[in-house]
Design a protein around this motif. Sequence first.
Motif, PDB file in Angstrom:
ATOM      1  N   ALA A   1       0.437  -0.990  -0.243  1.00  0.00           N
ATOM      2  CA  ALA A   1       0.027  -0.118  -0.266  1.00  0.00           C
ATOM      3  C   ALA A   1       0.914   1.115   0.389  1.00  0.00           C
ATOM      4  O   ALA A   1       1.862   1.584   0.444  1.00  0.00           O
ATOM      5  CB  ALA A   1      -1.108  -0.172   0.941  1.00  0.00           C
ATOM      6  N   MET A   2       0.259   2.564  -0.321  1.00  0.00           N
ATOM      7  CA  MET A   2       0.875   3.439   0.133  1.00  0.00           C
ATOM      8  C   MET A   2      -0.013   4.563   0.685  1.00  0.00           C
ATOM      9  O   MET A   2      -1.010   4.803   0.393  1.00  0.00           O
ATOM     10  CB  MET A   2       0.849   4.280  -1.554  1.00  0.00           C
ATOM     11  CG  MET A   2       1.615   5.727  -1.253  1.00  0.00           C
ATOM     12  SD  MET A   2       3.574   5.931  -1.817  1.00  0.00           S
ATOM     13  CE  MET A   2       3.801   4.902  -2.922  1.00  0.00           C
ATOM     14  N   ILE A   3       0.830   4.880   1.905  1.00  0.00           N
ATOM     15  CA  ILE A   3       0.391   5.871   3.148  1.00  0.00           C
ATOM     16  C   ILE A   3       0.521   7.085   2.574  1.00  0.00           C
ATOM     17  O   ILE A   3       1.731   7.068   2.410  1.00  0.00           O
ATOM     18  CB  ILE A   3       0.933   5.180   3.932  1.00  0.00           C
ATOM     19  CG1 ILE A   3       0.359   3.750   4.218  1.00  0.00           C
ATOM     20  CG2 ILE A   3      -0.441   5.537   4.861  1.00  0.00           C
ATOM     21  CD1 ILE A   3       0.212   3.286   5.079  1.00  0.00           C
ATOM     22  N   GLY A   4      -0.414   7.835   1.938  1.00  0.00           N
ATOM     23  CA  GLY A   4      -0.268   9.569   1.949  1.00  0.00           C
ATOM     24  C   GLY A   4      -0.826  10.164   3.460  1.00  0.00           C
ATOM     25  O   GLY A   4      -1.557   9.655   3.922  1.00  0.00           O
ATOM     26  N   ILE A   5       0.312  10.908   3.439  1.00  0.00           N
ATOM     27  CA  ILE A   5       0.657  11.458   5.344  1.00  0.00           C
ATOM     28  C   ILE A   5       0.299  13.048   5.599  1.00  0.00           C
ATOM     29  O   ILE A   5       0.800  13.864   4.606  1.00  0.00           O
ATOM     30  CB  ILE A   5       1.248  11.243   6.484  1.00  0.00           C
ATOM     31  CG1 ILE A   5       1.868   8.916   6.091  1.00  0.00           C
ATOM     32  CG2 ILE A   5       1.477  11.170   7.851  1.00  0.00           C
ATOM     33  CD1 ILE A   5       2.941   8.669   5.853  1.00  0.00           C
ATOM     34  N   ARG A   6      -0.599  13.653   6.163  1.00  0.00           N
ATOM     35  CA  ARG A   6      -0.573  14.868   6.227  1.00  0.00           C
ATOM     36  C   ARG A   6      -0.157  15.249   7.916  1.00  0.00           C
ATOM     37  O   ARG A   6      -0.603  14.819   8.899  1.00  0.00           O
ATOM     38  CB  ARG A   6      -2.366  15.387   6.605  1.00  0.00           C
ATOM     39  CG  ARG A   6      -2.713  15.043   4.672  1.00  0.00           C
ATOM     40  CD  ARG A   6      -3.967  16.019   4.840  1.00  0.00           C
ATOM     41  NE  ARG A   6      -4.297  15.785   3.733  1.00  0.00           N
ATOM     42  CZ  ARG A   6      -5.330  14.515   3.333  1.00  0.00           C
ATOM     43  NH1 ARG A   6      -4.995  13.836   3.499  1.00  0.00           N
ATOM     44  NH2 ARG A   6      -5.641  14.351   1.997  1.00  0.00           N
ATOM     45  N   VAL A   7       1.028  16.647   8.023  1.00  0.00           N
ATOM     46  CA  VAL A   7       1.299  16.328   9.122  1.00  0.00           C
ATOM     47  C   VAL A   7       1.432  17.961   9.010  1.00  0.00           C
ATOM     48  O   VAL A   7       1.356  18.542   8.753  1.00  0.00           O
ATOM     49  CB  VAL A   7       2.592  16.274   9.023  1.00  0.00           C
ATOM     50  CG1 VAL A   7       3.883  16.915  10.635  1.00  0.00           C
ATOM     51  CG2 VAL A   7       2.982  14.777   9.041  1.00  0.00           C
ATOM     52  N   ASP A   8       1.180  17.959  10.783  1.00  0.00           N
ATOM     53  CA  ASP A   8       1.272  19.477  11.739  1.00  0.00           C
ATOM     54  C   ASP A   8       2.584  19.417  12.207  1.00  0.00           C
ATOM     55  O   ASP A   8       2.681  18.858  12.906  1.00  0.00           O
ATOM     56  CB  ASP A   8      -0.232  19.359  12.630  1.00  0.00           C
ATOM     57  CG  ASP A   8      -1.071  19.407  12.301  1.00  0.00           C
ATOM     58  OD1 ASP A   8      -1.282  19.841  10.943  1.00  0.00           O
ATOM     59  OD2 ASP A   8      -2.763  18.965  12.999  1.00  0.00           O
ATOM     60  N   GLY A   9       3.151  20.790  11.362  1.00  0.00           N
ATOM     61  CA  GLY A   9       4.366  21.018  11.858  1.00  0.00           C
ATOM     62  C   GLY A   9       5.238  20.027  11.494  1.00  0.00           C
ATOM     63  O   GLY A   9       4.963  20.748  10.083  1.00  0.00           O
ATOM     64  N   ASP A  10       5.972  20.317  11.958  1.00  0.00           N
ATOM     65  CA  ASP A  10       7.808  19.775  11.085  1.00  0.00           C
ATOM     66  C   ASP A  10       7.620  18.927  10.508  1.00  0.00           C
ATOM     67  O   ASP A  10       7.105  17.400  11.318  1.00  0.00           O
ATOM     68  CB  ASP A  10       8.921  19.689  12.068  1.00  0.00           C
ATOM     69  CG  ASP A  10      10.242  19.637  11.545  1.00  0.00           C
ATOM     70  OD1 ASP A  10       9.947  19.099  10.084  1.00  0.00           O
ATOM     71  OD2 ASP A  10      11.361  19.685  12.439  1.00  0.00           O
ATOM     72  N   LEU A  11       7.131  18.516   8.936  1.00  0.00           N
ATOM     73  CA  LEU A  11       7.329  16.963   8.676  1.00  0.00           C
ATOM     74  C   LEU A  11       8.637  15.731   9.102  1.00  0.00           C
ATOM     75  O   LEU A  11       8.630  14.589   8.872  1.00  0.00           O
ATOM     76  CB  LEU A  11       7.709  17.207   6.736  1.00  0.00           C
ATOM     77  CG  LEU A  11       6.982  18.042   6.513  1.00  0.00           C
ATOM     78  CD1 LEU A  11       6.633  18.795   5.056  1.00  0.00           C
ATOM     79  CD2 LEU A  11       5.577  17.859   7.309  1.00  0.00           C
ATOM     80  N   THR A  12      10.102  16.657   9.233  1.00  0.00           N
ATOM     81  CA  THR A  12      11.030  15.790   9.835  1.00  0.00           C
ATOM     82  C   THR A  12      11.201  14.759  10.459  1.00  0.00           C
ATOM     83  O   THR A  12      11.785  13.423   9.859  1.00  0.00           O
ATOM     84  CB  THR A  12      12.178  16.554   9.841  1.00  0.00           C
ATOM     85  OG1 THR A  12      12.735  17.748   8.715  1.00  0.00           O
ATOM     86  CG2 THR A  12      13.613  15.604   9.984  1.00  0.00           C
ATOM     87  N   PRO A  13      10.546  14.951  11.670  1.00  0.00           N
ATOM     88  CA  PRO A  13      10.170  14.135  12.122  1.00  0.00           C
ATOM     89  C   PRO A  13       9.643  12.751  11.859  1.00  0.00           C
ATOM     90  O   PRO A  13       9.846  11.313  12.106  1.00  0.00           O
ATOM     91  CB  PRO A  13       9.809  14.495  14.043  1.00  0.00           C
ATOM     92  CG  PRO A  13      10.310  15.881  13.606  1.00  0.00           C
ATOM     93  CD  PRO A  13       9.854  15.957  12.847  1.00  0.00           C
ATOM     94  N   VAL A  14       8.664  13.497  11.467  1.00  0.00           N
ATOM     95  CA  VAL A  14       7.702  11.710  11.054  1.00  0.00           C
ATOM     96  C   VAL A  14       8.165  11.237   9.753  1.00  0.00           C
ATOM     97  O   VAL A  14       7.833   9.884   9.934  1.00  0.00           O
ATOM     98  CB  VAL A  14       6.355  12.294  10.342  1.00  0.00           C
ATOM     99  CG1 VAL A  14       5.058  11.767  10.181  1.00  0.00           C
ATOM    100  CG2 VAL A  14       5.531  13.459  11.533  1.00  0.00           C
ATOM    101  N   GLY A  15       8.982  11.843   9.028  1.00  0.00           N
ATOM    102  CA  GLY A  15       9.648  11.415   7.982  1.00  0.00           C
ATOM    103  C   GLY A  15      10.918  10.316   8.327  1.00  0.00           C
ATOM    104  O   GLY A  15      10.733   8.760   8.029  1.00  0.00           O
ATOM    105  N   ASP A  16      11.479  10.075   9.387  1.00  0.00           N
ATOM    106  CA  ASP A  16      13.092   9.922   9.934  1.00  0.00           C
ATOM    107  C   ASP A  16      11.541   8.989  10.567  1.00  0.00           C
ATOM    108  O   ASP A  16      12.872   7.160  10.509  1.00  0.00           O
ATOM    109  CB  ASP A  16      13.444  10.589  10.932  1.00  0.00           C
ATOM    110  CG  ASP A  16      14.308  12.320  10.174  1.00  0.00           C
ATOM    111  OD1 ASP A  16      14.604  11.605   8.786  1.00  0.00           O
ATOM    112  OD2 ASP A  16      14.885  12.852  11.385  1.00  0.00           O
ATOM    113  N   ALA A  17      10.636   8.900  11.564  1.00  0.00           N
ATOM    114  CA  ALA A  17       9.852   7.603  12.204  1.00  0.00           C
ATOM    115  C   ALA A  17      10.012   6.848  11.022  1.00  0.00           C
ATOM    116  O   ALA A  17      10.131   5.658  11.354  1.00  0.00           O
ATOM    117  CB  ALA A  17       8.975   8.261  12.970  1.00  0.00           C
ATOM    118  N   LEU A  18       9.365   7.182   9.551  1.00  0.00           N
ATOM    119  CA  LEU A  18       8.849   6.418   8.633  1.00  0.00           C
ATOM    120  C   LEU A  18       9.894   5.814   8.106  1.00  0.00           C
ATOM    121  O   LEU A  18       9.814   4.297   8.630  1.00  0.00           O
ATOM    122  CB  LEU A  18       7.792   7.225   7.761  1.00  0.00           C
ATOM    123  CG  LEU A  18       6.578   7.558   8.131  1.00  0.00           C
ATOM    124  CD1 LEU A  18       6.481   8.218   7.091  1.00  0.00           C
ATOM    125  CD2 LEU A  18       6.203   6.448   8.379  1.00  0.00           C
TER     126      LEU A  18
END
Length: 158
Positions: free
Chosen positions: A76-93
């Motif tokens: 699957a491809m998951i589209g993710i909307r983020v509030d605030g800084d994208l970097t921590p979410v991208g790093d966690a993924l």
Amino acid sequence: MNRSQANNSEVRLDDVSKAIIEHLQEDGRQSYATIAKQVGLSEAAVRQRVQRLLDAGVMQIVAVTDPLQVGFRRQAMIGIRVDGDLTPVGDALTEMTEVDYVVTTAGSFDLLAEVVCEDDDQLLELLTKRVRTLPGVASTETFVYLKLNKQHYNWGTR
């Protein structure tokens, strides 16, 4: 080195290095001797260039599999909307073993993450307990793959 690090410090490639890359994109199992004949270098020179390209993060040589044939029944491809800084979410993924591809995007999603799971239960657990609970994740939309129509990596060089 990951792709984003390699992209931040672009490596200049000469025509011979580009030709080596293109040969490996066609068949990553080609011998250095075969490539050497095609590009006009010695086998040792091709080996050294390939190692430099690998060390610089310009390319990887990997076995690309069909997930369905090696026990993974759900992509699957998951589209993710983020509030605030994208970097921590991208790093966690990027740290999640099920995630094989993460990109920061412009448009209706901030991040896209491709995932490969054993089954729907694993996908559900990943979504509900690990992705949606990340700090900053506002919403997700999941696109389940029904069929892989094309997956190629031989786009050459420029």
